[in-house]
Design an enzyme around this catalytic site. Sequence first.
Site, short mmCIF file in Angstrom:
data_model
loop_
_atom_site.label_atom_id
_atom_site.label_comp_id
_atom_site.label_asym_id
_atom_site.label_seq_id
_atom_site.Cartn_x
_atom_site.Cartn_y
_atom_site.Cartn_z
N ASN A 1 -10.13 -0.03 0.57
CA ASN A 1 -8.66 0.01 0.53
C ASN A 1 -8.19 -0.53 -0.82
O ASN A 1 -8.33 -1.71 -1.09
CB ASN A 1 -8.11 -0.83 1.69
CG ASN A 1 -6.59 -0.92 1.69
OD1 ASN A 1 -5.93 -0.48 0.76
ND2 ASN A 1 -6.04 -1.49 2.74
N CYS B 1 0.82 -1.23 0.00
CA CYS B 1 0.00 0.00 0.00
C CYS B 1 0.84 1.27 0.00
O CYS B 1 0.34 2.35 -0.29
CB CYS B 1 -0.93 0.02 1.20
SG CYS B 1 -1.98 -1.41 1.28
N HIS C 1 -3.15 7.22 3.07
CA HIS C 1 -3.63 5.93 2.55
C HIS C 1 -5.01 5.65 3.13
O HIS C 1 -5.24 5.81 4.33
CB HIS C 1 -2.63 4.84 2.97
CG HIS C 1 -3.07 3.44 2.63
ND1 HIS C 1 -3.73 3.13 1.45
CD2 HIS C 1 -2.95 2.26 3.31
CE1 HIS C 1 -3.99 1.84 1.43
NE2 HIS C 1 -3.54 1.29 2.54
N1 ACO Z 1 -18.56 -8.27 9.77
C1 ACO Z 1 -18.98 -8.52 11.02
N2 ACO Z 1 -18.15 -8.92 12.01
C2 ACO Z 1 -16.85 -9.03 11.71
C3 ACO Z 1 -16.35 -8.76 10.42
C4 ACO Z 1 -17.26 -8.38 9.44
N3 ACO Z 1 -16.88 -8.11 8.18
N4 ACO Z 1 -15.02 -8.96 10.43
C5 ACO Z 1 -14.68 -9.32 11.67
N5 ACO Z 1 -15.79 -9.38 12.45
C6 ACO Z 1 -15.87 -9.71 13.87
C7 ACO Z 1 -14.70 -10.56 14.30
O1 ACO Z 1 -14.93 -11.92 13.99
C8 ACO Z 1 -14.69 -10.30 15.78
O2 ACO Z 1 -15.71 -11.08 16.39
P1 ACO Z 1 -15.40 -11.90 17.74
O3 ACO Z 1 -15.07 -10.85 18.75
O4 ACO Z 1 -16.67 -12.61 17.98
O5 ACO Z 1 -14.25 -12.77 17.39
C9 ACO Z 1 -15.13 -8.85 15.89
O6 ACO Z 1 -15.78 -8.54 14.64
C10 ACO Z 1 -14.01 -7.87 16.14
O7 ACO Z 1 -12.95 -8.14 15.25
P2 ACO Z 1 -11.61 -7.31 15.31
O8 ACO Z 1 -10.65 -7.93 14.34
O9 ACO Z 1 -11.19 -7.11 16.71
O10 ACO Z 1 -12.11 -5.89 14.76
P3 ACO Z 1 -11.31 -4.56 14.66
O11 ACO Z 1 -12.02 -3.53 15.40
O12 ACO Z 1 -9.84 -4.72 14.92
O13 ACO Z 1 -11.45 -4.19 13.11
C11 ACO Z 1 -10.26 -4.31 11.05
C12 ACO Z 1 -10.97 -5.09 12.13
C13 ACO Z 1 -11.25 -3.39 10.37
C14 ACO Z 1 -9.71 -5.30 10.02
C15 ACO Z 1 -9.11 -3.48 11.66
O14 ACO Z 1 -8.34 -4.28 12.50
C16 ACO Z 1 -8.23 -2.85 10.62
O15 ACO Z 1 -8.62 -1.97 9.88
N6 ACO Z 1 -6.96 -3.25 10.58
C17 ACO Z 1 -6.03 -2.65 9.66
C18 ACO Z 1 -6.25 -3.11 8.27
C19 ACO Z 1 -5.37 -2.32 7.34
O16 ACO Z 1 -5.23 -1.14 7.49
N7 ACO Z 1 -4.75 -2.95 6.39
C20 ACO Z 1 -3.87 -2.12 5.57
C21 ACO Z 1 -2.99 -2.86 4.85
S1 ACO Z 1 -3.85 -3.80 3.67
C22 ACO Z 1 -2.72 -4.02 2.42
O17 ACO Z 1 -1.60 -3.68 2.56
C23 ACO Z 1 -3.20 -4.69 1.16
#
Ligand code: ACO
Length: 370
Positions: A327, A118, A297
């Site tokens: 993204n 990214c 980003h």
């Molecule tokens: N819909 C509903 N529930 C979901 C979903 C979804 N799509 N995805 C995950 N959940 C659930 C999980 O299973 C979890 O449930 P549980 O507690 O019962 O296990 C709960 O939601 C919380 O999950 P977390 O992973 O803790 O959620 P978080 O608040 O951390 O958000 C996210 C997840 C959006 C992925 C976040 O961590 C994030 O944005 N991370 C960074 C991603 C990023 O920036 N990537 C950039 C690089 S990508 C690249 O380089 C190509």
Amino acid sequence: MGSTIIGCGKSLPALEVENDELKALVDTNDEWITTRTGIKSRRIAVDETNADLGEEAARQALGWTEGGYAERRIEAGEIDLVICATVTPDVVVPSAAGLLRRRLGLDNAIAFDVNAACSGFIYGLTVAETMIAASASNVAGAAGRNPIKRALVVGAERLTRLTNWSDRNTCVLFGDGAGAAVLEWNEERAGILSSFIVNEDDITNALTCANAFDAPQPFDKDGISLEAAAAGDPALPRTDEEIGTHALVEAGRPRQVLYMDGPKVFKFAAEAMTTAVRQAVERAGITLDDVACIVPHQANERIIKYAAKKLGRPMDFFQLSIAHTGNSSAASVPMALADAYEQGRIQRGDKVIVVAFGGGFTSGAVVFEA
Ligand code: ACO
């Protein structure tokens, strides 16, 4: 004097998929996706190739077609360098940049790709600026280099081809698109003031994607073996182990998709973004008070909110384009930059920061004067 951004463009595929539509694929909903990420919809390239998207963005940046921002029309023969930042080129050879060179008739340009996930556009911009500056400098050897006065830097992705559409943790995040910028050496304008690019080792394999080499290999350690061709590449399991996807692949999950530990990437991203902004600003010899806006980003609005808080700036200091793109990896920053120009947020003389983080881990920021 310096390398100045004189054009910007962006291109999105036709299909837009809303959050709630993804319920047909995984157990998710609009409320979860919107509150956790700021994403409402994403564009998916069904028929469009990486080169189709990159070409349209480049045409805008070159002033050949409507859209984006172009100070003037740049002729094909005036471009000396094409860099395409991508992790999803249509083909391995020629490069994505090489295909763009061909399609746009940039016959005088050298062309190659950059893979820094990214952060690719920030790395590409830095490489282009460095090559232009080296070509313009008086140091010994400058006269022996390729003369490079203008560069086309593109970020183009079909990230949805590396998406596992049965994994709700990742599939709701990604989208496709392309953005482009034209850089030109200018004796009167400052242009790019500083850049800061950095790599950290992603030691826990929080963000990975394997290659899925599928050509039969008719060799074993003793030589040619037709049985080995049927057995598959013996080196792949070691690669899978090295990047932590061994168990997933063994369990039947697809090999060539993005695997991500979201919370770990989030933590890295939030810190990396603020560090890159601070370092680039310091290197430019300015302060954040001198800056008109930051174009970050577009991975997750919450990461931008965190950085805003740490940097002591309001959210409207940041260009936000994520709601209808998701993204799009290396395409994200140049697309958001084109939006910022189109929305009139960036005026001549403004100081602007572009900043990104991504797999690797990579991160970086560039400060430029418009
Ligand atoms: N819909 C509903 N529930 C979901 C979903 C979804 N799509 N995805 C995950 N959940 C659930 C999980 O299973 C979890 O449930 P549980 O507690 O019962 O296990 C709960 O939601 C919380 O999950 P977390 O992973 O803790 O959620 P978080 O608040 O951390 O958000 C996210 C997840 C959006 C992925 C976040 O961590 C994030 O944005 N991370 C960074 C991603 C990023 O920036 N990537 C950039 C690089 S990508 C690249 O380089 C190509």
